[in-house]
Design a protein around this motif. Structure first.
Motif, PDB file in Angstrom:
ATOM      1  N   GLY A  45       0.813  -1.212   0.000  1.00 48.36           N
ATOM      2  CA  GLY A  45       0.000   0.000   0.000  1.00 48.36           C
ATOM      3  C   GLY A  45       0.848   1.264   0.000  1.00 48.36           C
ATOM      4  N   GLN A  46       1.919   1.252   0.781  1.00 45.49           N
ATOM      5  CA  GLN A  46       2.799   2.416   0.846  1.00 45.49           C
ATOM      6  C   GLN A  46       3.532   2.631  -0.483  1.00 45.49           C
ATOM      7  OE1 GLN A  46       5.247   1.684   4.287  1.00 45.49           O
ATOM      8  NE2 GLN A  46       3.546   1.969   5.710  1.00 45.49           N
ATOM      9  N   LEU A  47       3.902   1.541  -1.144  1.00 47.79           N
ATOM     10  CA  LEU A  47       4.566   1.657  -2.449  1.00 47.79           C
ATOM     11  C   LEU A  47       3.621   2.238  -3.498  1.00 47.79           C
ATOM     12  CD1 LEU A  47       6.589  -1.683  -2.555  1.00 47.79           C
ATOM     13  CD2 LEU A  47       7.529   0.621  -2.386  1.00 47.79           C
ATOM     14  N   LYS A  48       2.339   1.883  -3.405  1.00 47.31           N
ATOM     15  CA  LYS A  48       1.351   2.445  -4.340  1.00 47.31           C
ATOM     16  C   LYS A  48       1.253   3.957  -4.166  1.00 47.31           C
ATOM     17  CE  LYS A  48      -1.596  -1.631  -4.961  1.00 47.31           C
ATOM     18  NZ  LYS A  48      -2.928  -2.239  -4.684  1.00 47.31           N
ATOM     19  N   THR A  58      11.907   3.902  -2.483  1.00 41.08           N
ATOM     20  CA  THR A  58      11.115   2.672  -2.389  1.00 41.08           C
ATOM     21  C   THR A  58      11.861   1.582  -1.615  1.00 41.08           C
ATOM     22  OG1 THR A  58      11.902   2.033  -4.607  1.00 41.08           O
ATOM     23  CG2 THR A  58       9.755   3.115  -4.459  1.00 41.08           C
ATOM     24  N   ASN A  59      13.178   1.559  -1.698  1.00 41.81           N
ATOM     25  CA  ASN A  59      13.945   0.592  -0.902  1.00 41.81           C
ATOM     26  C   ASN A  59      13.783   0.881   0.585  1.00 41.81           C
ATOM     27  OD1 ASN A  59      14.903  -0.895  -3.052  1.00 41.81           O
ATOM     28  ND2 ASN A  59      16.837   0.207  -3.212  1.00 41.81           N
ATOM     29  N   ARG A  60      13.716   2.168   0.929  1.00 36.63           N
ATOM     30  CA  ARG A  60      13.485   2.538   2.334  1.00 36.63           C
ATOM     31  C   ARG A  60      12.112   2.049   2.799  1.00 36.63           C
ATOM     32  NH1 ARG A  60      11.982   7.563   5.023  1.00 36.63           N
ATOM     33  NH2 ARG A  60      12.156   8.797   3.123  1.00 36.63           N
ATOM     34  N   ILE A  61      11.118   2.162   1.925  1.00 35.51           N
ATOM     35  CA  ILE A  61       9.779   1.678   2.262  1.00 35.51           C
ATOM     36  C   ILE A  61       9.789   0.163   2.429  1.00 35.51           C
ATOM     37  CG2 ILE A  61       7.405   1.448   1.430  1.00 35.51           C
ATOM     38  CD1 ILE A  61       7.812   4.138  -0.033  1.00 35.51           C
ATOM     39  N   LYS A  62      10.443  -0.536   1.507  1.00 37.74           N
ATOM     40  CA  LYS A  62      10.489  -2.000   1.557  1.00 37.74           C
ATOM     41  C   LYS A  62      11.203  -2.500   2.808  1.00 37.74           C
ATOM     42  CE  LYS A  62      10.465  -2.633  -3.463  1.00 37.74           C
ATOM     43  NZ  LYS A  62      11.281  -3.035  -4.638  1.00 37.74           N
ATOM     44  N   ASN A  96      -8.660   5.741   4.487  1.00 43.66           N
ATOM     45  CA  ASN A  96      -8.631   4.422   3.854  1.00 43.66           C
ATOM     46  C   ASN A  96      -7.457   4.204   2.894  1.00 43.66           C
ATOM     47  OD1 ASN A  96      -9.941   1.909   3.908  1.00 43.66           O
ATOM     48  ND2 ASN A  96     -10.860   2.262   1.901  1.00 43.66           N
ATOM     49  N   GLU A  97      -6.368   4.944   3.091  1.00 41.18           N
ATOM     50  CA  GLU A  97      -5.167   4.691   2.301  1.00 41.18           C
ATOM     51  C   GLU A  97      -3.933   5.174   3.077  1.00 41.18           C
ATOM     52  OE1 GLU A  97      -4.650   6.928  -1.329  1.00 41.18           O
ATOM     53  OE2 GLU A  97      -5.839   8.596  -0.557  1.00 41.18           O
ATOM     54  N   TRP A  98      -2.761   4.724   2.623  1.00 44.67           N
ATOM     55  CA  TRP A  98      -1.521   5.128   3.284  1.00 44.67           C
ATOM     56  C   TRP A  98      -1.115   6.516   2.800  1.00 44.67           C
ATOM     57  CZ3 TRP A  98       0.175   2.855   7.427  1.00 44.67           C
ATOM     58  CH2 TRP A  98      -0.205   1.537   7.683  1.00 44.67           C
ATOM     59  N   LYS A  99      -0.890   7.413   3.773  1.00 43.16           N
ATOM     60  CA  LYS A  99      -0.475   8.774   3.471  1.00 43.16           C
ATOM     61  C   LYS A  99       0.941   9.009   4.014  1.00 43.16           C
ATOM     62  CE  LYS A  99      -4.486  10.183   1.784  1.00 43.16           C
ATOM     63  NZ  LYS A  99      -5.180  11.375   2.245  1.00 43.16           N
ATOM     64  N   ILE A 100       1.724   9.774   3.268  1.00 44.20           N
ATOM     65  CA  ILE A 100       3.109  10.065   3.653  1.00 44.20           C
ATOM     66  C   ILE A 100       3.105  11.003   4.849  1.00 44.20           C
ATOM     67  CG2 ILE A 100       5.314  11.023   2.865  1.00 44.20           C
ATOM     68  CD1 ILE A 100       4.241  10.384  -0.023  1.00 44.20           C
ATOM     69  N   ASP A 101       3.849  10.635   5.876  1.00 45.03           N
ATOM     70  CA  ASP A 101       3.841  11.440   7.110  1.00 45.03           C
ATOM     71  C   ASP A 101       5.203  12.092   7.354  1.00 45.03           C
ATOM     72  OD1 ASP A 101       2.520  12.546   9.305  1.00 45.03           O
ATOM     73  OD2 ASP A 101       3.291  11.005  10.648  1.00 45.03           O
ATOM     74  N   GLU A 102       5.727  12.699   6.328  1.00 46.69           N
ATOM     75  CA  GLU A 102       6.954  13.503   6.456  1.00 46.69           C
ATOM     76  C   GLU A 102       6.869  14.638   5.440  1.00 46.69           C
ATOM     77  OE1 GLU A 102      10.588  11.579   5.152  1.00 46.69           O
ATOM     78  OE2 GLU A 102       9.415   9.986   4.229  1.00 46.69           O
TER      79      GLU A 102
END
Length: 204
Positions: free
Chosen positions: A122-125, A182-186, A197-203
């Motif tokens: 979800g975060q990658l999307k 994306t590697n940091r997310i993974k 109802n979705e992942w939002k960036i918190d920075e």
């Protein structure tokens, strides 16, 4: 001068020795099981992964209290019938305290190394949407991919064109920059919250 040098070396030794790591004894372990979610699905792991897995866990460095998504459970069954549970996202592990590995250990030792949790997918999307919107300079839409808290801060930046331009440059990706992100997310180190109802960036 010599005294200062000695004190510096002594302080450095204390600092290094104060870094705590996990201390799990592989000789006492009967088996290890890893589950995604709760009660969750058992993650297939590579044959004979236990020794290297415990060695990597023991290299994890202690953190202070850390906010992270507990996507998996590591169940360590001992020969004396006791069991330890470690809550983890693969890169950060909670067991009495918080510890961080250099790599995502679940991805490293899973039978399918590309196994990703629903959280990470979800975060990658969200990251992919952001990359596209920023490339197309659709900044207002891109801002909506950030948490409500961050949206307020970013909208304040918009009042200062120079600062907002700097923000746009920071969040516009080339291929190498997007791969690092994306590697940091993974690895479980993405800064996200689940809102609307979705992942939002918190920075910012």
């Amino acid at each position: 001068m010599e005294l200062i040098i000695l004190l510096t070396i002594f302080a450095s030794q204390i600092s290094c020795s104060s870094t705590k790591t996990l201390k799990l004894d592989i000789n006492k372990v009967d088996r290890i099981e890893i589950y995604q979610g709760y009660p969750g699905n058992k993650v297939p792991m590579k044959v004979g992964f236990e020794n290297d897995f415990i060695a990597d866990l023991n290299k994890s460095k202690e953190l202070g209290p850390t906010k992270y998504m507990k996507t998996h459970r590591i169940l360590i069954y001992y020969k004396d019938n006791n069991t330890d549970t470690i809550y983890t996202n693969g890169g950060i592990h909670q067991f009495n305290n918080w510890y961080k590995s250099n790599k995502n250990l679940i991805e490293k030792y899973a039978l399918n190394e590309t196994v990703l949790s629903n959280t990470v997918v979800g975060q990658l999307k969200t990251a992919q949407k952001l990359e596209l919107l920023m490339a197309e300079k659709k900044y207002d839409e891109a801002i909506l991919l950030f948490s409500q808290r961050q949206q307020k801060s970013i909208n304040e930046l918009k009042k200062e064109p120079e600062m907002f331009n700097y923000w746009c440059l920071a969040w516009t990706f080339d291929k190498a920059k997007f791969e690092r992100y994306t590697n940091r997310i993974k690895s479980g180190n993405g800064n996200f919250v689940f809102e609307e109802n979705e992942w939002k960036i918190d920075e910012k």
